[in-house]
Design a protein around this motif. Structure first.
Motif, PDB file in Angstrom:
ATOM      1  N   PRO A  93       0.891   9.321   2.453  1.00 26.18           N
ATOM      2  CA  PRO A  93      -0.436   9.241   1.844  1.00 26.18           C
ATOM      3  C   PRO A  93      -0.261   9.007   0.348  1.00 26.18           C
ATOM      4  CG  PRO A  93      -0.185  11.250   3.148  1.00 26.18           C
ATOM      5  CD  PRO A  93       1.149  10.591   3.123  1.00 26.18           C
ATOM      6  N   GLY A  94      -0.813   7.919  -0.155  1.00 28.59           N
ATOM      7  CA  GLY A  94      -0.600   7.570  -1.563  1.00 28.59           C
ATOM      8  C   GLY A  94      -1.719   8.106  -2.431  1.00 28.59           C
ATOM      9  N   ASN A  95      -1.368   8.487  -3.627  1.00 31.61           N
ATOM     10  CA  ASN A  95      -2.376   8.901  -4.600  1.00 31.61           C
ATOM     11  C   ASN A  95      -2.546   7.858  -5.682  1.00 31.61           C
ATOM     12  OD1 ASN A  95      -2.887  11.386  -3.412  1.00 31.61           O
ATOM     13  ND2 ASN A  95      -0.981  12.198  -4.303  1.00 31.61           N
ATOM     14  N   ASP A  96      -1.547   6.979  -5.787  1.00 29.76           N
ATOM     15  CA  ASP A  96      -1.523   6.070  -6.916  1.00 29.76           C
ATOM     16  C   ASP A  96      -2.301   4.784  -6.609  1.00 29.76           C
ATOM     17  OD1 ASP A  96      -0.965   5.455  -9.444  1.00 29.76           O
ATOM     18  OD2 ASP A  96       1.218   5.274  -9.205  1.00 29.76           O
ATOM     19  N   TRP A  97      -3.593   4.940  -6.374  1.00 32.77           N
ATOM     20  CA  TRP A  97      -4.435   3.761  -6.149  1.00 32.77           C
ATOM     21  C   TRP A  97      -5.787   4.004  -6.791  1.00 32.77           C
ATOM     22  CZ3 TRP A  97      -8.911   4.531  -3.246  1.00 32.77           C
ATOM     23  CH2 TRP A  97      -8.952   5.685  -2.431  1.00 32.77           C
ATOM     24  N   ARG A  98      -6.501   2.913  -7.048  1.00 29.05           N
ATOM     25  CA  ARG A  98      -7.830   3.040  -7.650  1.00 29.05           C
ATOM     26  C   ARG A  98      -8.650   1.830  -7.252  1.00 29.05           C
ATOM     27  NH1 ARG A  98      -7.237  -0.543 -12.234  1.00 29.05           N
ATOM     28  NH2 ARG A  98      -5.020  -0.994 -12.263  1.00 29.05           N
ATOM     29  N   MET A  99      -9.957   1.941  -7.438  1.00 30.58           N
ATOM     30  CA  MET A  99     -10.844   0.806  -7.184  1.00 30.58           C
ATOM     31  C   MET A  99     -11.078   0.091  -8.506  1.00 30.58           C
ATOM     32  SD  MET A  99     -11.421   0.929  -3.956  1.00 30.58           S
ATOM     33  CE  MET A  99     -12.729  -0.287  -3.769  1.00 30.58           C
ATOM     34  N   ASP A 100     -11.102  -1.257  -8.435  1.00 30.82           N
ATOM     35  CA  ASP A 100     -11.522  -2.058  -9.589  1.00 30.82           C
ATOM     36  C   ASP A 100     -12.681  -2.909  -9.087  1.00 30.82           C
ATOM     37  OD1 ASP A 100     -11.779  -3.458 -11.940  1.00 30.82           O
ATOM     38  OD2 ASP A 100     -10.171  -4.874 -11.452  1.00 30.82           O
ATOM     39  N   GLY A 101     -13.891  -2.459  -9.320  1.00 33.65           N
ATOM     40  CA  GLY A 101     -15.046  -3.107  -8.700  1.00 33.65           C
ATOM     41  C   GLY A 101     -14.918  -2.950  -7.203  1.00 33.65           C
ATOM     42  N   ALA A 102     -14.937  -4.064  -6.476  1.00 31.31           N
ATOM     43  CA  ALA A 102     -14.853  -4.001  -5.019  1.00 31.31           C
ATOM     44  C   ALA A 102     -13.409  -3.997  -4.531  1.00 31.31           C
ATOM     45  CB  ALA A 102     -15.597  -5.195  -4.421  1.00 31.31           C
ATOM     46  N   ASP A 103     -12.454  -4.246  -5.436  1.00 39.82           N
ATOM     47  CA  ASP A 103     -11.047  -4.387  -5.038  1.00 39.82           C
ATOM     48  C   ASP A 103     -10.298  -3.067  -5.116  1.00 39.82           C
ATOM     49  OD1 ASP A 103     -11.638  -7.045  -4.801  1.00 39.82           O
ATOM     50  OD2 ASP A 103     -10.578  -7.678  -6.613  1.00 39.82           O
ATOM     51  N   LEU A 104      -9.254  -2.998  -4.306  1.00 45.43           N
ATOM     52  CA  LEU A 104      -8.384  -1.820  -4.278  1.00 45.43           C
ATOM     53  C   LEU A 104      -7.067  -2.194  -4.966  1.00 45.43           C
ATOM     54  CD1 LEU A 104      -7.548   0.989  -3.044  1.00 45.43           C
ATOM     55  CD2 LEU A 104      -6.873  -0.282  -0.999  1.00 45.43           C
ATOM     56  N   ILE A 105      -6.665  -1.371  -5.936  1.00 40.90           N
ATOM     57  CA  ILE A 105      -5.406  -1.622  -6.651  1.00 40.90           C
ATOM     58  C   ILE A 105      -4.434  -0.509  -6.261  1.00 40.90           C
ATOM     59  CG2 ILE A 105      -4.342  -2.032  -8.908  1.00 40.90           C
ATOM     60  CD1 ILE A 105      -6.714  -3.861  -8.553  1.00 40.90           C
ATOM     61  N   VAL A 106      -3.283  -0.906  -5.728  1.00 42.04           N
ATOM     62  CA  VAL A 106      -2.295   0.084  -5.288  1.00 42.04           C
ATOM     63  C   VAL A 106      -1.009  -0.099  -6.095  1.00 42.04           C
ATOM     64  CG1 VAL A 106      -1.020   1.002  -3.303  1.00 42.04           C
ATOM     65  CG2 VAL A 106      -3.276  -0.024  -2.961  1.00 42.04           C
ATOM     66  N   ALA A 107      -0.529   0.992  -6.683  1.00 43.05           N
ATOM     67  CA  ALA A 107       0.710   0.934  -7.466  1.00 43.05           C
ATOM     68  C   ALA A 107       1.905   0.787  -6.533  1.00 43.05           C
ATOM     69  CB  ALA A 107       0.861   2.196  -8.309  1.00 43.05           C
ATOM     70  N   LEU A 108       2.833  -0.112  -6.873  1.00 43.14           N
ATOM     71  CA  LEU A 108       4.025  -0.357  -6.054  1.00 43.14           C
ATOM     72  C   LEU A 108       5.226  -0.469  -6.983  1.00 43.14           C
ATOM     73  CD1 LEU A 108       2.696  -3.133  -3.607  1.00 43.14           C
ATOM     74  CD2 LEU A 108       2.960  -0.705  -3.108  1.00 43.14           C
ATOM     75  N   PRO A 109       6.052   0.556  -7.030  1.00 43.24           N
ATOM     76  CA  PRO A 109       7.150   0.556  -8.000  1.00 43.24           C
ATOM     77  C   PRO A 109       8.315  -0.372  -7.630  1.00 43.24           C
ATOM     78  CG  PRO A 109       7.152   2.593  -6.698  1.00 43.24           C
ATOM     79  CD  PRO A 109       5.920   1.835  -6.322  1.00 43.24           C
ATOM     80  N   GLY A 110       8.604  -0.542  -6.348  1.00 40.79           N
ATOM     81  CA  GLY A 110       9.802  -1.297  -5.955  1.00 40.79           C
ATOM     82  C   GLY A 110       9.521  -2.760  -5.687  1.00 40.79           C
ATOM     83  N   ASP A 111      10.400  -3.397  -4.887  1.00 40.28           N
ATOM     84  CA  ASP A 111      10.258  -4.817  -4.586  1.00 40.28           C
ATOM     85  C   ASP A 111       9.717  -5.073  -3.190  1.00 40.28           C
ATOM     86  OD1 ASP A 111      11.146  -5.579  -7.032  1.00 40.28           O
ATOM     87  OD2 ASP A 111      13.238  -5.837  -6.410  1.00 40.28           O
ATOM     88  N   ALA A 112       9.754  -4.050  -2.322  1.00 44.66           N
ATOM     89  CA  ALA A 112       9.260  -4.217  -0.950  1.00 44.66           C
ATOM     90  C   ALA A 112       8.684  -2.895  -0.468  1.00 44.66           C
ATOM     91  CB  ALA A 112      10.399  -4.672  -0.034  1.00 44.66           C
ATOM     92  N   HIS A 113       7.495  -2.965   0.096  1.00 41.79           N
ATOM     93  CA  HIS A 113       6.827  -1.740   0.536  1.00 41.79           C
ATOM     94  C   HIS A 113       6.006  -2.012   1.778  1.00 41.79           C
ATOM     95  CE1 HIS A 113       7.700   0.569  -3.119  1.00 41.79           C
ATOM     96  NE2 HIS A 113       7.451  -0.557  -3.790  1.00 41.79           N
ATOM     97  N   GLU A 114       5.589  -0.917   2.425  1.00 40.79           N
ATOM     98  CA  GLU A 114       4.575  -1.039   3.457  1.00 40.79           C
ATOM     99  C   GLU A 114       3.322  -0.336   2.956  1.00 40.79           C
ATOM    100  OE1 GLU A 114       5.119  -0.405   7.980  1.00 40.79           O
ATOM    101  OE2 GLU A 114       3.742   1.179   7.319  1.00 40.79           O
ATOM    102  N   VAL A 115       2.224  -1.100   2.926  1.00 44.24           N
ATOM    103  CA  VAL A 115       0.956  -0.537   2.471  1.00 44.24           C
ATOM    104  C   VAL A 115       0.045  -0.357   3.681  1.00 44.24           C
ATOM    105  CG1 VAL A 115      -1.067  -0.892   0.995  1.00 44.24           C
ATOM    106  CG2 VAL A 115       1.184  -1.694   0.236  1.00 44.24           C
ATOM    107  N   GLY A 116      -0.510   0.822   3.843  1.00 47.90           N
ATOM    108  CA  GLY A 116      -1.441   1.085   4.943  1.00 47.90           C
ATOM    109  C   GLY A 116      -2.824   1.395   4.382  1.00 47.90           C
ATOM    110  N   VAL A 117      -3.850   0.839   5.021  1.00 44.47           N
ATOM    111  CA  VAL A 117      -5.228   1.102   4.575  1.00 44.47           C
ATOM    112  C   VAL A 117      -6.118   1.314   5.798  1.00 44.47           C
ATOM    113  CG1 VAL A 117      -7.136   0.328   3.139  1.00 44.47           C
ATOM    114  CG2 VAL A 117      -4.869  -0.560   2.698  1.00 44.47           C
ATOM    115  N   GLU A 118      -6.966   2.319   5.722  1.00 47.58           N
ATOM    116  CA  GLU A 118      -7.941   2.566   6.798  1.00 47.58           C
ATOM    117  C   GLU A 118      -9.336   2.236   6.284  1.00 47.58           C
ATOM    118  OE1 GLU A 118      -6.953   4.571   9.799  1.00 47.58           O
ATOM    119  OE2 GLU A 118      -4.940   4.067   9.052  1.00 47.58           O
TER     120      GLU A 118
END
Ligand code: TRP
Ligand code: ZN
Length: 880
Positions: A93-118
């Motif tokens: 469960p990530g905490n490092d995300w925020r909304m920018d208007g209608a968009d979702l911005i998710v912080a990703l420190p590395g070069d490859a990740h798996e992002v899950g959204v419900e």
């Protein structure tokens, strides 16, 4: 780094979700601001728990930093009207995300990740018909251009290509059929009355090509064996009662697959090809990979309920969507400014396909008629844009006749200059060079240049300059030489005051008037502002047949002597040029004296030419039917600096009436001859049906009682929709007792068949009846009318907006009705509402009284708070 600068221009969107707080002037997105995506999505896994009112969507994205990106440590996932219920990064469960208007911005420190959204969405409440929505009892999606972001958060831009694995679970009874892109890889049942299916699409695709359908559907199944011997299973999915009307669509699909192999060397690339017909749909159809979704009107046909024109449209649209599998899906667009890369090319491909399936020349004439009546007015008005636009606010507004039809003409010109064999080398090179990529219009032109050997340097101006070029032509005689003077101007368009000369390929022939023959067709390319061409060997001034086959999408300006046009209308061996001569003869007459009409002698010349066409036994009836059609009022208005729609209408109706009276004997004889031809789908029988209705149209204007009798008889005897609709169309414009009686008969006969009831609305809204406007008002209150079905809305109001006499009512009532419709429809279906703005946008080219009324309605719309981005942009540009 600032998150806004990490996003590309096409995907950038910081719009508030709430439409009421939407600014009246949404931000402009510019082609020059394109940046590659910071993150790529390699694999997408979607899990849908389907429910009409609350569908739960769980998305897992395997993302990888794009080496060509800007190195941002966060990913922008576009959203539109959705909320993130949970966000996970690498399974946590990530905490490092925020909304920018209608968009979702998710912080990703590395070069490859798996992002899950419900997310959770409500398809039943989705009246915009973008994203996942309900239609009848079924659930379906429409993602092009930016609908995927209404389902889940995603880099919703066409240059992010991913493979998709889709799992869906739904009620077995409500949704026995579960479809998505690619192949079904697993399915099963649950103990709770639900079942599930899992689909996998091996071909990487952008999110706009994603599709899902769940419903109670039945399939017409067939197979196709490809050029390399693979068997493809074909299925057309419809509601149970519609199955008997899918054979023509299936035949069209098999023909499309065969033709694309033979003509472009393109083979289908999956084991399965599904088509689903949906009653609520914003456009014609959608080319989702392996799962095309169609408006029912482009699938369902039988002789009783579909006209010959409907059959042709189905063949064309089935072909169009199928051809997108290569021109659009295997090679897609880098960004939405490149839309014509797939649409212009695919329209050309579907036009060539239809030309090959039926009458080549009649199809060409029909396509030019569409271009002139829809694209020319767009190109000369406030919404003019190049086929590759430089800026937009809402991309849905750019699915235009310019991007589609002019885009096709531009590629057709390359084909004309290169010849079909070299053109094929160019298209082969394009497909192999860019397979699996998101390409640009420049990539296409470069491949054409490399493949054909043409120098297309200056030709690229066709992509960047808007406006229909005007070509002035003058033919002189000097000794034994015919001298052709050509000069071009490209008119100023919004944002483009100065234009450069473009290469204009003009096919021409010079006819010896004594022998009626010419020494061969030639191609000249006018690439300067003015040029002169010499043709020796003419003792007498020849007759000039110019822009044969409509080789360039330009307006030719040439004062031609009537006898030359009469000669060409009778003798030109190019069918398009023959049609064109007949059209020019009529245009010259109707636009004379500011639209009041020309001399009696000119009218006589038209009558004589038309009589010769009716008598010409060498002509086939499909072509004869074309030659009998007068130029439309929109095209006539284009010929004038300032148009008076009332004057144009009466002049044109006056000519029709005179022709109907003068040619009454011939027309009734033709009608009788054609009525004896039994129904079949072959060209001769279709030609006979076309002729019958064209004859009635002229007779109705001139000898209305005789026409009313013939039309009523044709209606009663009809064993097919072409005859029945043609007759009722004519009757709907007349004041005759049969009018009400047969309209009621038609309604009762086809009650419950939505596509035919659409015709019932259109016939009345488009009719020549003096009370058409009042009829439309009453029909809007009819219990069968709804703002929630785009086909029904278009059936009533597009037919009305295209009915010059009703729409241009002198007191402005027609304009008011369209403005009221736009305001009522905008909150329900913004995309469809915005499509009604262009008719009002023509105000600058109309006489002052009506012009002020039209402008007033646009201002009233603009002053209304809470407009959609779609309507706000179109109204803003129309007033601008
Ligand atoms: N790409 C579709 C075509 O073949 C057009 C289309 C279908 C579309 N549905 C849409 C475009 C919804 C915008 C919005 O031409
Ligand atoms: Zn298309």
């Amino acid at each position: 780094m600032d998150s806004v600068s990490t996003s590309s221009a096409p995907a950038a969107s910081a719009q508030p979700v709430d439409a009421a707080t939407m600014p009246q002037s949404p931000p402009e997105i510019r082609r020059e601001d394109y940046r590659p995506p910071a993150w790529l999505v390699e694999e997408v896994a979607l899990d849908f728990a389907l429910d009409a009112a609350a569908t739960h969507v769980s998305a897992r994205l395997k993302v990888r930093r794009n080496p060509a990106g800007d190195g941002a440590n966060e990913i922008r996932l576009n959203g539109d009207g959705i909320a993130a219920l949970a966000v996970m990064v690498d399974g946590q469960p990530g905490n490092d995300w925020r909304m920018d208007g209608a968009d979702l911005i998710v912080a990703l420190p590395g070069d490859a990740h798996e992002v899950g959204v419900e997310t959770q969405i409500n398809p039943a409440a989705n009246s915009q018909l973008m994203g996942l929505y309900a239609s009848g009892g079924m659930l379906c999606t429409q993602c092009e251009a930016e609908g995927f972001r209404r389902i889940t958060f995603f880099p919703d831009r066409p240059d992010v290509l991913s493979t998709y694995r889709v799992r869906m679970t739904g009620d077995k009874v409500l949704y026995p059929v579960l479809l998505s892109n690619g192949n079904c890889v697993a399915q099963g049942e649950n103990a709770d009355g639900t079942h599930w299916a899992e689909w996998h699409d091996p071909w990487p695709k952008p999110s706009y090509l994603f599709a899902l359908v769940a419903g109670d559907l039945v399939a017409n199944r067939d197979t196709f064996t490809t050029m390399s011997g693979r068997t493809v299973d074909l299925a057309i999915w419809v509601r149970a009662g519609d199955l008997e009307r899918t054979d023509h669509a299936m035949r069209s699909l098999r023909h499309s697959m065969q033709w694309d192999e033979e003509t472009f060397g393109r083979e289908y690339d999956l084991d399965l090809f599904n088509i689903v017909a949906v009653s609520d749909f914003n456009m014609g159809a959608m080319e989702n990979k392996g799962l095309n979704v169609f408006n029912t009107r482009y699938v369902l046909a039988d002789p009783e309920t579909a006209t010959d024109a409907d059959y042709d449209a189905i063949e064309g649209v089935i072909g169009h969507e199928y051809f997108h599998n290569w021109s659009g899906n295997r090679v897609t667009c880098r960004d939405w400014f490149q839309l014509s890369l797939k649409e212009g090319f695919t329209v050309l491909r579907d036009q060539l396909f239809s030309q090959a399936m039926g009458s080549e020349s009649v199809k060409r004439i029909e396509d030019v008629r569409v271009l002139r009546s829809a694209q020319f007015p767009e190109d000369s008005g406030p919404l003019a844009h190049p086929i590759r636009p430089d800026a937009y606010r809402e991309i849905s507004n750019f699915y235009t006749a310019t991007i589609y039809n002019k885009g096709a003409e531009v590629i057709r010109m390359m084909r004309t200059m290169a010849g079909p064999e070299a053109f094929r080398k160019g298209s082969d090179l394009y497909f192999t060079r860019h397979d699996g990529e998101a390409a640009t219009c420049e990539d296409f032109v470069k491949a054409m240049e490399d493949g054909t050997g043409l120098d297309l340097g200056q030709f690229r101006l066709w992509y960047s300059q808007a406006g229909t070029p005007r070509v002035e032509a003058r033919l002189e005689h000097d000794g034994d030489t015919a001298v052709l003077h050509l000069a071009q101007t490209v008119p100023a368009t919004p944002g483009q005051p100065d234009k450069q000369p473009m290469p204009i390929p003009l096919k021409l022939a010079l006819f010896d008037r004594d022998s009626g023959t010419h020494g061969g067709e030639q191609l000249v390319v006018l690439d300067k502002a003015a040029d002169t061409f010499h043709f020796p060997g003419f003792a007498r001034l020849p007759a000039l047949s110019l822009n044969r086959g409509f080789s360039a999408p330009v307006a030719i300006e040439r004062t031609v002597a009537e006898d030359e046009l009469v000669f060409l209308a009778a003798h030109d061996d190019d069918p398009f040029a023959r049609y064109e001569a007949m059209q020019s003869l009529t245009v010259q007459y109707l636009t004379a004296n500011g639209g009041q009409g020309g001399s009696d002698a000119s009218r006589e010349a038209i009558g004589t030419a038309l009589a010769a066409i009716l008598d010409d036994s060498a002509l086939d009836d499909l072509m004869r039917g074309e030659l009998m059609m007068l130029p439309g009022e929109a095209y006539l208005a284009e010929q004038m600096a300032v148009a008076d729609p009332g004057a144009i209408h009466s002049a044109r109706e006056g000519l029709k009436a005179w022709l109907g009276r003068t040619l009454e004997q011939r027309l009734t004889a033709l009608h009788a001859r054609a009525s004896a031809v039994p129904y079949s789908l072959d060209a001769a029988a279709r030609g006979a049906r076309k002729l019958k209705t064209q004859a009635l149209v002229l007779l109705a204007a001139g000898v209305s009682e005789r026409a009313a009798e013939l039309a009523a008889a044709q209606y009663r005897a009809a064993d097919n929709m072409t005859d029945r609709q043609g007759a009722l169309m004519v009757l709907a414009g007349l004041d005759t007792p049969a009018r009400a009686e047969l309209l009621a008969d038609f309604k009762a006969r086809y009650d419950g068949n939505a596509l035919v009831i659409d015709k019932w609305f259109s016939l009345q809204a488009g009719s020549l009846h003096r009370q058409a406007l009042e009829h439309v008002k009453a029909l809007a209150q009819h219990s069968d009318f709804t703002l929630h079905n785009p086909n029904r809305v278009r059936a009533l109001y597009m037919a009305f907006a295209g009915n010059p006499q009703a729409f241009h009512a002198r007191d402005g009532e027609g304009y008011r009705m369209i403005a009221d419709l736009i305001l009522a429809l905008d909150p329900i279906n913004a995309q469809t509402a915005a499509r009604f703005v262009p008719p009002l946008g023509r105000w600058r080219r109309i006489e002052p009284v009506r012009s002020a009324l039209m402008r007033g309605e646009l201002e009233r719309i603009a002053a209304t708070p809470g407009l959609s981005r779609d309507t706000a942009e179109q109204v803003g540009r129309s007033l601008g």
